[in-house]
Design a protein around this motif. Structure first.
Motif, PDB file in Angstrom:
ATOM      1  N   TYR A 203       0.867  -1.177   0.000  1.00 17.05           N
ATOM      2  CA  TYR A 203       0.000   0.000   0.000  1.00 17.05           C
ATOM      3  C   TYR A 203       0.906   1.229   0.000  1.00 17.05           C
ATOM      4  O   TYR A 203       1.247   1.768   1.065  1.00 17.05           O
ATOM      5  CB  TYR A 203      -0.912  -0.012   1.224  1.00 17.05           C
ATOM      6  N   ASP A 204       1.318   1.668  -1.173  1.00 19.00           N
ATOM      7  CA  ASP A 204       2.314   2.735  -1.246  1.00 19.00           C
ATOM      8  C   ASP A 204       1.757   4.095  -0.850  1.00 19.00           C
ATOM      9  O   ASP A 204       2.531   5.022  -0.589  1.00 19.00           O
ATOM     10  CB  ASP A 204       2.934   2.801  -2.647  1.00 19.00           C
ATOM     11  N   ILE A 205       0.434   4.253  -0.770  1.00 15.38           N
ATOM     12  CA  ILE A 205      -0.140   5.513  -0.302  1.00 15.38           C
ATOM     13  C   ILE A 205      -0.778   5.356   1.074  1.00 15.38           C
ATOM     14  O   ILE A 205      -1.505   6.224   1.540  1.00 15.38           O
ATOM     15  CB  ILE A 205      -1.167   6.071  -1.303  1.00 15.38           C
ATOM     16  N   GLY A 206      -0.515   4.237   1.731  1.00 13.51           N
ATOM     17  CA  GLY A 206      -1.117   3.967   3.028  1.00 13.51           C
ATOM     18  C   GLY A 206      -2.426   3.207   2.880  1.00 13.51           C
ATOM     19  O   GLY A 206      -2.899   2.943   1.777  1.00 13.51           O
ATOM     20  N   THR A 207      -3.023   2.849   4.004  1.00 11.55           N
ATOM     21  CA  THR A 207      -4.287   2.118   4.002  1.00 11.55           C
ATOM     22  C   THR A 207      -5.123   2.550   5.188  1.00 11.55           C
ATOM     23  O   THR A 207      -4.577   2.840   6.271  1.00 11.55           O
ATOM     24  CB  THR A 207      -4.031   0.597   4.057  1.00 11.55           C
ATOM     25  N   PRO A 208      -6.446   2.609   5.051  1.00 16.02           N
ATOM     26  CA  PRO A 208      -7.293   3.020   6.175  1.00 16.02           C
ATOM     27  C   PRO A 208      -7.183   2.114   7.387  1.00 16.02           C
ATOM     28  O   PRO A 208      -7.487   2.536   8.502  1.00 16.02           O
ATOM     29  CB  PRO A 208      -8.710   2.970   5.574  1.00 16.02           C
ATOM     30  N   ALA A 209      -6.766   0.860   7.204  1.00 14.55           N
ATOM     31  CA  ALA A 209      -6.619  -0.037   8.356  1.00 14.55           C
ATOM     32  C   ALA A 209      -5.565   0.469   9.334  1.00 14.55           C
ATOM     33  O   ALA A 209      -5.606   0.146  10.527  1.00 14.55           O
ATOM     34  CB  ALA A 209      -6.277  -1.438   7.881  1.00 14.55           C
ATOM     35  N   TYR A 210      -4.578   1.248   8.840  1.00 17.89           N
ATOM     36  CA  TYR A 210      -3.537   1.840   9.683  1.00 17.89           C
ATOM     37  C   TYR A 210      -3.476   3.331   9.381  1.00 17.89           C
ATOM     38  O   TYR A 210      -2.652   3.787   8.587  1.00 17.89           O
ATOM     39  CB  TYR A 210      -2.190   1.167   9.442  1.00 17.89           C
ATOM     40  N   PRO A 211      -4.375   4.117   9.989  1.00 14.94           N
ATOM     41  CA  PRO A 211      -4.472   5.544   9.628  1.00 14.94           C
ATOM     42  C   PRO A 211      -3.202   6.333   9.852  1.00 14.94           C
ATOM     43  O   PRO A 211      -2.971   7.341   9.192  1.00 14.94           O
ATOM     44  CB  PRO A 211      -5.605   6.046  10.543  1.00 14.94           C
TER      45      PRO A 211
ATOM     46  N   ASN B 150     -12.093   5.296  -3.961  1.00 14.32           N
ATOM     47  CA  ASN B 150     -11.577   4.665  -5.163  1.00 14.32           C
ATOM     48  C   ASN B 150     -12.589   4.754  -6.293  1.00 14.32           C
ATOM     49  O   ASN B 150     -13.798   4.626  -6.072  1.00 14.32           O
ATOM     50  CB  ASN B 150     -11.250   3.187  -4.912  1.00 14.32           C
ATOM     51  N   THR B 151     -12.068   4.979  -7.487  1.00 15.57           N
ATOM     52  CA  THR B 151     -12.858   4.859  -8.703  1.00 15.57           C
ATOM     53  C   THR B 151     -12.168   3.832  -9.591  1.00 15.57           C
ATOM     54  O   THR B 151     -11.312   3.086  -9.128  1.00 15.57           O
ATOM     55  CB  THR B 151     -12.983   6.216  -9.422  1.00 15.57           C
ATOM     56  N   GLN B 152     -12.524   3.814 -10.869  1.00 16.85           N
ATOM     57  CA  GLN B 152     -11.945   2.826 -11.762  1.00 16.85           C
ATOM     58  C   GLN B 152     -10.432   2.921 -11.832  1.00 16.85           C
ATOM     59  O   GLN B 152      -9.724   1.919 -11.774  1.00 16.85           O
ATOM     60  CB  GLN B 152     -12.526   3.000 -13.178  1.00 16.85           C
ATOM     61  N   ASN B 153      -9.890   4.146 -11.909  1.00 13.55           N
ATOM     62  CA  ASN B 153      -8.446   4.326 -12.072  1.00 13.55           C
ATOM     63  C   ASN B 153      -7.828   5.262 -11.038  1.00 13.55           C
ATOM     64  O   ASN B 153      -6.626   5.527 -11.115  1.00 13.55           O
ATOM     65  CB  ASN B 153      -8.130   4.864 -13.473  1.00 13.55           C
ATOM     66  N   ILE B 154      -8.612   5.798 -10.121  1.00 13.55           N
ATOM     67  CA  ILE B 154      -8.113   6.816  -9.198  1.00 13.55           C
ATOM     68  C   ILE B 154      -8.350   6.377  -7.763  1.00 13.55           C
ATOM     69  O   ILE B 154      -9.413   5.853  -7.423  1.00 13.55           O
ATOM     70  CB  ILE B 154      -8.792   8.182  -9.455  1.00 13.55           C
ATOM     71  N   SER B 155      -7.346   6.600  -6.932  1.00 11.74           N
ATOM     72  CA  SER B 155      -7.486   6.432  -5.493  1.00 11.74           C
ATOM     73  C   SER B 155      -7.090   7.740  -4.817  1.00 11.74           C
ATOM     74  O   SER B 155      -5.967   8.231  -4.998  1.00 11.74           O
ATOM     75  CB  SER B 155      -6.591   5.295  -4.980  1.00 11.74           C
ATOM     76  N   LEU B 156      -8.028   8.320  -4.076  1.00  8.98           N
ATOM     77  CA  LEU B 156      -7.804   9.581  -3.373  1.00  8.98           C
ATOM     78  C   LEU B 156      -7.886   9.315  -1.876  1.00  8.98           C
ATOM     79  O   LEU B 156      -8.863   8.749  -1.387  1.00  8.98           O
ATOM     80  CB  LEU B 156      -8.848  10.619  -3.781  1.00  8.98           C
ATOM     81  N   MET B 157      -6.850   9.723  -1.156  1.00 11.49           N
ATOM     82  CA  MET B 157      -6.807   9.494   0.291  1.00 11.49           C
ATOM     83  C   MET B 157      -6.585  10.812   1.012  1.00 11.49           C
ATOM     84  O   MET B 157      -5.650  11.559   0.720  1.00 11.49           O
ATOM     85  CB  MET B 157      -5.695   8.516   0.657  1.00 11.49           C
ATOM     86  N   LEU B 158      -7.479  11.099   1.971  1.00  8.52           N
ATOM     87  CA  LEU B 158      -7.380  12.278   2.815  1.00  8.52           C
ATOM     88  C   LEU B 158      -7.097  11.823   4.242  1.00  8.52           C
ATOM     89  O   LEU B 158      -7.812  10.968   4.776  1.00  8.52           O
ATOM     90  CB  LEU B 158      -8.675  13.090   2.773  1.00  8.52           C
ATOM     91  N   LYS B 159      -6.072  12.395   4.860  1.00 10.34           N
ATOM     92  CA  LYS B 159      -5.696  12.027   6.229  1.00 10.34           C
ATOM     93  C   LYS B 159      -5.703  13.276   7.106  1.00 10.34           C
ATOM     94  O   LYS B 159      -5.285  14.354   6.686  1.00 10.34           O
ATOM     95  CB  LYS B 159      -4.295  11.410   6.275  1.00 10.34           C
ATOM     96  N   TRP B 160      -6.163  13.077   8.321  1.00 10.29           N
ATOM     97  CA  TRP B 160      -6.055  14.123   9.329  1.00 10.29           C
ATOM     98  C   TRP B 160      -5.490  13.492  10.595  1.00 10.29           C
ATOM     99  O   TRP B 160      -6.053  12.541  11.134  1.00 10.29           O
ATOM    100  CB  TRP B 160      -7.405  14.766   9.639  1.00 10.29           C
TER     101      TRP B 160
ATOM    102  N   ASP C 286      -2.753  15.183   5.354  1.00  7.70           N
ATOM    103  CA  ASP C 286      -2.118  14.646   4.149  1.00  7.70           C
ATOM    104  C   ASP C 286      -3.152  14.543   3.043  1.00  7.70           C
ATOM    105  O   ASP C 286      -4.329  14.273   3.291  1.00  7.70           O
ATOM    106  CB  ASP C 286      -1.546  13.241   4.382  1.00  7.70           C
ATOM    107  N   LEU C 287      -2.702  14.729   1.804  1.00  9.84           N
ATOM    108  CA  LEU C 287      -3.527  14.505   0.624  1.00  9.84           C
ATOM    109  C   LEU C 287      -2.714  13.690  -0.375  1.00  9.84           C
ATOM    110  O   LEU C 287      -1.611  14.091  -0.754  1.00  9.84           O
ATOM    111  CB  LEU C 287      -3.958  15.835  -0.015  1.00  9.84           C
ATOM    112  N   THR C 288      -3.243  12.530  -0.788  1.00  5.85           N
ATOM    113  CA  THR C 288      -2.542  11.649  -1.706  1.00  5.85           C
ATOM    114  C   THR C 288      -3.470  11.252  -2.844  1.00  5.85           C
ATOM    115  O   THR C 288      -4.630  10.895  -2.613  1.00  5.85           O
ATOM    116  CB  THR C 288      -2.051  10.381  -0.996  1.00  5.85           C
ATOM    117  N   LEU C 289      -2.942  11.319  -4.076  1.00  2.00           N
ATOM    118  CA  LEU C 289      -3.708  10.946  -5.259  1.00  2.00           C
ATOM    119  C   LEU C 289      -2.881   9.994  -6.095  1.00  2.00           C
ATOM    120  O   LEU C 289      -1.726  10.276  -6.416  1.00  2.00           O
ATOM    121  CB  LEU C 289      -4.068  12.184  -6.096  1.00  2.00           C
ATOM    122  N   ASN C 290      -3.466   8.855  -6.447  1.00  4.26           N
ATOM    123  CA  ASN C 290      -2.801   7.885  -7.314  1.00  4.26           C
ATOM    124  C   ASN C 290      -3.704   7.644  -8.521  1.00  4.26           C
ATOM    125  O   ASN C 290      -4.848   7.196  -8.390  1.00  4.26           O
ATOM    126  CB  ASN C 290      -2.549   6.568  -6.565  1.00  4.26           C
TER     127      ASN C 290
END
Length: 769
Positions: free
Chosen positions: A197-205, A468-478, A501-505
């Motif tokens: 999970y190169d942009i992190g994962t919600p299981a480990y905020p 997540n969408t078909q080709n995009i994963s957007l992650m917002l962290k506080w 944090d704001l991450t877009l893949n």
């Protein structure tokens, strides 16, 4: 002649028939008979050898091609559904498997696209299937990651470190966070795949990136492993035994390890210090003499785990004990006083550390999960310091002797909630409470007994939403953190910090993706530096903390692009960061004593482009990874400094052929800032050769075998200047080691969860050296 030609064509035809691909067709559906798109289908032989893989289309249909008439196992997984395993016996021709039903779980659904047979890209992670050779030639989890040579990862199996984009990677086994010893002792043959999970994962905020080792599933049994690492040029070794025993839903494990390091070191440094007074400058030259080093550590734990379909509970008991003795002799010469001295810096550090950890994970209805963990540990530390100077005249002598005793209590409680939505979004929140109580007593032959209590509490809160969408994963962290610090002699310190944090893949296509990252963070200082308690260094110098340190403020923006071919991966990255209220060291004069202390208020700016390349020079035999980087850094403390480096940062090679393997890594010269000082490090390199046969692994390796590593360090303030050349002793840096591992397996095993008790050794002692 005609008969020979006929026989040849018949043989050729038979060969072509035998080599013809066999196609397996099927459809992945849910309990309502709806097709599941994006399901991962993995084909294995003998439960562990990966053969091929595919992903179902929007209708749930898939096909896999194989080339051998054998028994196979299909493992069908999809995020948001329970895993299903299909066994196929004596496959001899194209086979229609039919429908494979997956039941829903409380984990979110993803969209998956295939980029290669070994690597599957989703919008938020990489799914890596290590090859049989990569697993065969790995003695543990770190070696598996290194042998992959992924451009996104920097793996140092020697020092057990894994980073990505200069950020720490959280390591897990089957979704559970683990410590470095558990990763190192991991049975590589049990690895089914690796989720990155190169942009992190919600299981480990709170994690920037996560590596999750997914292990093959068994039924019952256990194993015992014997590991050893012995340095051939010094009395240094690490010997341990681990075991796993389980039946049905209960699992037990243990680990016992013994580490020792006994050696006599050759001279390794010289230093020039200028003590600047208003009317004069006192210059002191120091040269190290032969020294002794004696360290010993004992580590152990015993774990119990219970797991059902919706519940996971484990407890871990851990006991660590260590003792270190270092005897340093140095020769000093004061040029302006025309005097010479030989002094001894003798330190003894003792540590006793029991710990207990509890964890409970419960899967709830409506795609929800709840996790709770509790960690408690106790440290008893002793730090003895003796400093003596002998002048040419026997009657002249200065001595310093002190003893610091510390009782350190740690308690940490954490609760995490995860909720997955039908729109492919996931929300998670983690609340934590941590309490650190330190009770220190310092004895000195030149001062009265000094007591200090350091009480530190923190309340971190991390909230993550991923869409997540078909080709995009957007992650917002506080992330936010409230800290309270108290001690015996000073006022209570309270502060609040936060880090969004704001991450877009964006997955452009099967072979290309773009990564964008932005962050702001505030980091409070370590409790060690927040007390005015002094520790004497010598008769001219002392070290003192500072309770008025500010939070370090950090901003970063990064942009990365990745292009993957079957034999080549290209990954350029550009990062720009700003750091305010940076921590730096300074030295000032109080009467005739020079005080080393720490301050915040400096600034740092970094511009860091890097090009990562991965070449499959000979497929399945020889792979090379190369990082080329340019760095521009600006640093301001009491004066402005800048640093520019252009370097081929490192090259890594992995060679595998049958039962033999070899790795090599070369690190180019580099420069780095410390706490206001500049350090230069020359070329470094490592070599490793290994052999394995069944459950026996052997490795022999070396680090910097033909050169002497030297670090040049320069530190300067208006009243103090230090310049040193640190020659790492050959016995310390020129490592020749032999590693061996043998594993005994018994019974049929099932999925095993290592318990992440973590490194619980803690201390808040402000050491002089």
């Amino acid at each position: 002649m005609k008969t020979s030609i006929l026989i040849f064509f018949l043989w050729l035809s038979a060969t072509n028939v035998y080599a013809k691909d066999i196609t397996l067709n099927g459809r992945v559906i849910d309990i309502n008979n709806n097709g599941i798109g994006g399901a991962t289908i993995q084909c294995f032989h003998h439960d562990s050898i990966f053969i091929s893989g595919s992903v179902s289309n929007n209708d749930g249909s898939f096909n896999i091609k194989i080339q051998q008439n054998k028994d196979y196992m299909l493992v069908v997984t999809c995020i948001g559904y329970q895993k299903n395993i299909v066994y196929l016996k004596h496959v001899e021709s194209d086979t229609k498997i039919g429908n494979i039903v997956l039941e829903e779980t409380s984990v979110k659904l993803d969209d998956i696209t295939v980029t290669a047979q070994q690597i599957v890209h989703t919008s938020d992670k990489l799914i890596i299937y290590p090859t049989k050779k990569q697993l065969q030639h790995s003695m543990g989890g770190y070696e598996v990651l290194y042998n992959l040579l992924l451009p996104e990862l920097d793996v140092d199996p020697f020092n057990k470190k894994v980073t990505t984009r200069n950020r720490e990677v959280t390591l897990c086994i089957n979704g559970r966070k683990v410590n470095e010893s558990e990763v190192q002792n991991l049975n590589a043959d049990d690895i089914l795949r690796i989720n990155f999970y190169d942009i992190g994962t919600p299981a480990y905020p709170g994690a920037d990136a996560v590596i999750d080792y997914i292990l093959v599933q068994h039924e019952k049994g256990g194993n015992v492993t014997l590991n050893s690492e012995q340095h051939l040029n010094r009395a240094t070794g690490d010997y341990n035994s681990t075991g796993q025993f389980f039946k049905k839903k209960s699992e037990f494990s243990y680990s016992i390890s013994s580490l020792f390091d006994h050696q006599e070191l050759n001279p390794g440094s010289n230093e020039l210090i200028q003590f600047i007074y208003p009317d004069k400058t006192l210059t002191r030259k120091t040269t190290s003499l032969s020294t002794g080093k004696h360290n010993y550590a004992y580590k152990s734990y015993i774990n119990y785990t219970y797991r059902s379909d919706k519940t996971l509970f484990y407890t871990s008991l851990r006991y660590n004990q260590s003792k270190a003795k270092t005897d340093n002799y140095q020769y000093q010469q004061y040029e302006d006083e025309n005097s010479e001295k030989i002094f001894r810096d003798y330190t003894i550090t003792s540590n006793l550390n029991p710990a207990i950890e509890l964890f409970y994970d419960r899967k709830l209805n409506h795609k929800q999960s709840l996790m709770f963990s509790l960690l408690s540990s106790y440290n008893y530390n002793e730090y003895s310091y003796q400093y003596s100077e002998t002048y040419p005249q026997p009657e002249e002598k200065d001595d310093i002797e002190s003893m610091t005793k510390e009782k350190y209590f740690l308690m940490k409680a954490q609760i995490t909630y995860v909720k997955a939505f039908n729109n492919k979004g996931t929300l998670s929140a983690m609340l934590e409470y941590e309490q650190n109580n330190t009770y220190k007593t310092q004895y000195s032959d030149k001062a009265t007994k000094n007591k200090d209590d350091l009480l530190y509490s923190q309340f971190p809160l991390n909230v993550v939403y991923q869409q997540n969408t078909q080709n995009i994963s957007l992650m917002l962290k506080w992330g936010s953190r409230y800290n309270i610090r108290k001690n015996r002699n000073e006022a209570t310190i309270r502060n609040f910090s936060f880090h969004p944090d704001l991450t877009l893949n964006y997955q452009i296509n099967d072979n290309q993706n773009i990564y964008i990252f932005g962050t702001y963070s505030e980091t409070p200082q370590q409790i060690t530096w927040l007390s005015k308690t002094e520790q004497e260094i010598d008769y001219l110098q002392v070290r003192r903390g500072n309770p008025h340190l500010k939070n370090i403020k950090y901003m970063e923006f990064a942009l990365a692009y990745a292009f993957n071919w079957k034999w080549l991966t290209i990954r350029p990255l550009i990062s720009h960061s700003l750091l305010y209220d940076a921590l730096y060291e300074t030295v000032f004069r109080e009467n005739k004593v020079f005080v080393h202390s720490y301050y915040t208020g400096g600034t740092e700016r970094n511009f860091f482009p890097i090009l990562g390349l991965r070449f499959k020079l000979i497929p399945q035999v020889l792979t090379m990874k190369m990082d080329i980087s340019y760095a521009k850094r600006w640093f301001t403390t009491w004066k402005k400094m800048s640093l520019t480096t252009w370097e081929m940062s490192n090259i890594g090679l992995v060679f595998m052929y049958k039962d033999f393997m070899a790795t090599a890594n070369v690190q180019a010269p580099r420069k780095s800032w410390g706490l206001g000082d500049l350090t230069e490090i020359p070329w470094t390199y490592r070599l490793n050769v290994g052999y394995n046969h069944h459950n026996l692994h052997l490795q022999i390796g070396s680090q910097n075998p033909f050169s002497r590593l030297k670090k040049n360090r320069v530190f300067e303030t208006p009243e103090y200047r230090s310049e040193s050349n640190i020659y790492i002793p050959k016995l310390e840096d020129h490592v020749f080691y032999l590693k061996a591992s043998y594993r005994f397996n018994f019974g049929k095993q099932h999925e095993f969860y290592n318990v992440p008790a973590g490194n619980t050794n803690k201390s808040a002692i402000l050491k002089a050296n």
